[in-house]
Design an enzyme around this catalytic site. Structure first.
Site, PDB file in Angstrom:
ATOM      1  N   LYS A  44      -4.826  17.868  57.884  1.00 51.71           N
ATOM      2  CA  LYS A  44      -4.590  19.272  58.282  1.00 51.71           C
ATOM      3  C   LYS A  44      -4.033  20.086  57.118  1.00 51.71           C
ATOM      4  CE  LYS A  44      -1.839  18.735  61.906  1.00 51.71           C
ATOM      5  NZ  LYS A  44      -1.097  19.091  63.137  1.00 51.71           N
ATOM      6  N   LYS A  46      -1.276  19.731  55.746  1.00 52.65           N
ATOM      7  CA  LYS A  46       0.093  20.054  56.148  1.00 52.65           C
ATOM      8  C   LYS A  46       0.962  18.853  55.766  1.00 52.65           C
ATOM      9  CE  LYS A  46       2.006  22.349  60.175  1.00 52.65           C
ATOM     10  NZ  LYS A  46       1.752  22.873  61.505  1.00 52.65           N
TER      11      LYS A  46
HETATM   12  N1  C2G Z   1       4.463  26.916  67.958  1.00 50.85           N
HETATM   13  C1  C2G Z   1       4.906  28.048  68.655  1.00 50.85           C
HETATM   14  N2  C2G Z   1       5.672  28.953  68.003  1.00 50.85           N
HETATM   15  C2  C2G Z   1       6.023  28.761  66.708  1.00 50.85           C
HETATM   16  C3  C2G Z   1       5.588  27.606  66.010  1.00 50.85           C
HETATM   17  C4  C2G Z   1       4.809  26.692  66.671  1.00 50.85           C
HETATM   18  O1  C2G Z   1       4.579  28.246  69.837  1.00 50.85           O
HETATM   19  N3  C2G Z   1       6.810  29.688  66.094  1.00 50.85           N
HETATM   20  C5  C2G Z   1       3.608  25.964  68.689  1.00 50.85           C
HETATM   21  C6  C2G Z   1       2.225  25.854  68.067  1.00 50.85           C
HETATM   22  O2  C2G Z   1       1.388  26.910  68.542  1.00 50.85           O
HETATM   23  C7  C2G Z   1       1.777  24.482  68.573  1.00 50.85           C
HETATM   24  C8  C2G Z   1       3.108  23.694  68.641  1.00 50.85           C
HETATM   25  O3  C2G Z   1       4.173  24.679  68.626  1.00 50.85           O
HETATM   26  O4  C2G Z   1       1.231  24.595  69.879  1.00 50.85           O
HETATM   27  C9  C2G Z   1       3.283  22.747  67.484  1.00 50.85           C
HETATM   28  O5  C2G Z   1       3.217  23.502  66.289  1.00 50.85           O
HETATM   29  P1  C2G Z   1       2.734  22.747  64.955  1.00 50.85           P
HETATM   30  O6  C2G Z   1       3.536  21.519  64.767  1.00 50.85           O
HETATM   31  O7  C2G Z   1       2.636  23.762  63.846  1.00 50.85           O
HETATM   32  O8  C2G Z   1       1.251  22.318  65.386  1.00 50.85           O
HETATM   33  P2  C2G Z   1      -0.088  22.372  64.525  1.00 50.85           P
HETATM   34  O9  C2G Z   1       0.155  21.925  63.134  1.00 50.85           O
HETATM   35  O10 C2G Z   1      -0.684  23.709  64.774  1.00 50.85           O
HETATM   36  O11 C2G Z   1      -0.952  21.199  65.211  1.00 50.85           O
HETATM   37  O12 C2G Z   1      -4.808  19.199  67.053  1.00 50.85           O
HETATM   38  C10 C2G Z   1      -3.913  20.289  67.108  1.00 50.85           C
HETATM   39  C11 C2G Z   1      -2.972  20.294  65.934  1.00 50.85           C
HETATM   40  O13 C2G Z   1      -2.373  19.023  65.758  1.00 50.85           O
HETATM   41  C12 C2G Z   1      -1.919  21.377  66.148  1.00 50.85           C
END
Ligand code: C2G
Length: 128
Positions: A44, A46
């Site tokens: 990702k 990340k």
């Molecule tokens: N999130 C949120 N508000 C934020 C940051 C994150 O609502 N300020 C939510 C994201 O939308 C997500 C969850 O928290 O639903 C986890 O965020 P991340 O760890 O950044 O997830 P991500 O890297 O987007 O992984 O297959 C899907 C991916 O693995 C999603």
């Protein structure tokens, strides 16, 4: 029992994550989290501060989370939905539309993100 699933990296847990998990749990009775492995984070493009095992331990301590499974790739969602008899897939609306293909297997709900907080913002603040 209504089963809900969501996926993410959940690094340095903050209120954005917690509010997402709280709302996800409120959609049903059981919440499963597909937690991105360190290897999948690289896919990702990340990186996370905390390794998978620590992020998993932290998530398992959250009252809204019932089960944490590893998220190893983009393609496991269909089989996860079948395997765990998932009724609802949910995720933040930064992913709006990206997972509509799951609509033939379960309900797909995109939840609004919490503004003004993110792991990268926290990292920046810590750098001072
Ligand atoms: N999130 C949120 N508000 C934020 C940051 C994150 O609502 N300020 C939510 C994201 O939308 C997500 C969850 O928290 O639903 C986890 O965020 P991340 O760890 O950044 O997830 P991500 O890297 O987007 O992984 O297959 C899907 C991916 O693995 C999603």
């Amino acid at each position: 029992l209504k089963i809900v699933i969501t996926y993410g990296t959940f690094d340095l847990l903050h209120v954005g994550h917690v509010r997402l998990l709280k709302r996800a749990k409120s959609l049903g009775d059981v919440l499963i989290v597909g937690l991105s492995t360190d290897e999948f984070n690289a896919v990702k493009h990340k990186s996370s501060f905390l390794p998978y095992e620590q992020r998993k331990e932290i998530l398992e301590s959250i009252r809204y989370v019932d089960k944490v499974i590893p998220e190893n790739n983009w393609d496991q969602k269909r089989s996860d939905v079948r395997k765990y008899k998932v009724d609802i897939f949910t995720i933040g609306d930064d992913w709006l539309g990206e997972f509509d293909f799951l609509k033939e297997y379960c309900e797909v709900i995109y939840l609004s993100r919490t503004e003004d907080i993110s792991t990268s913002l926290l990292k920046g603040m810590m750098k001072g």
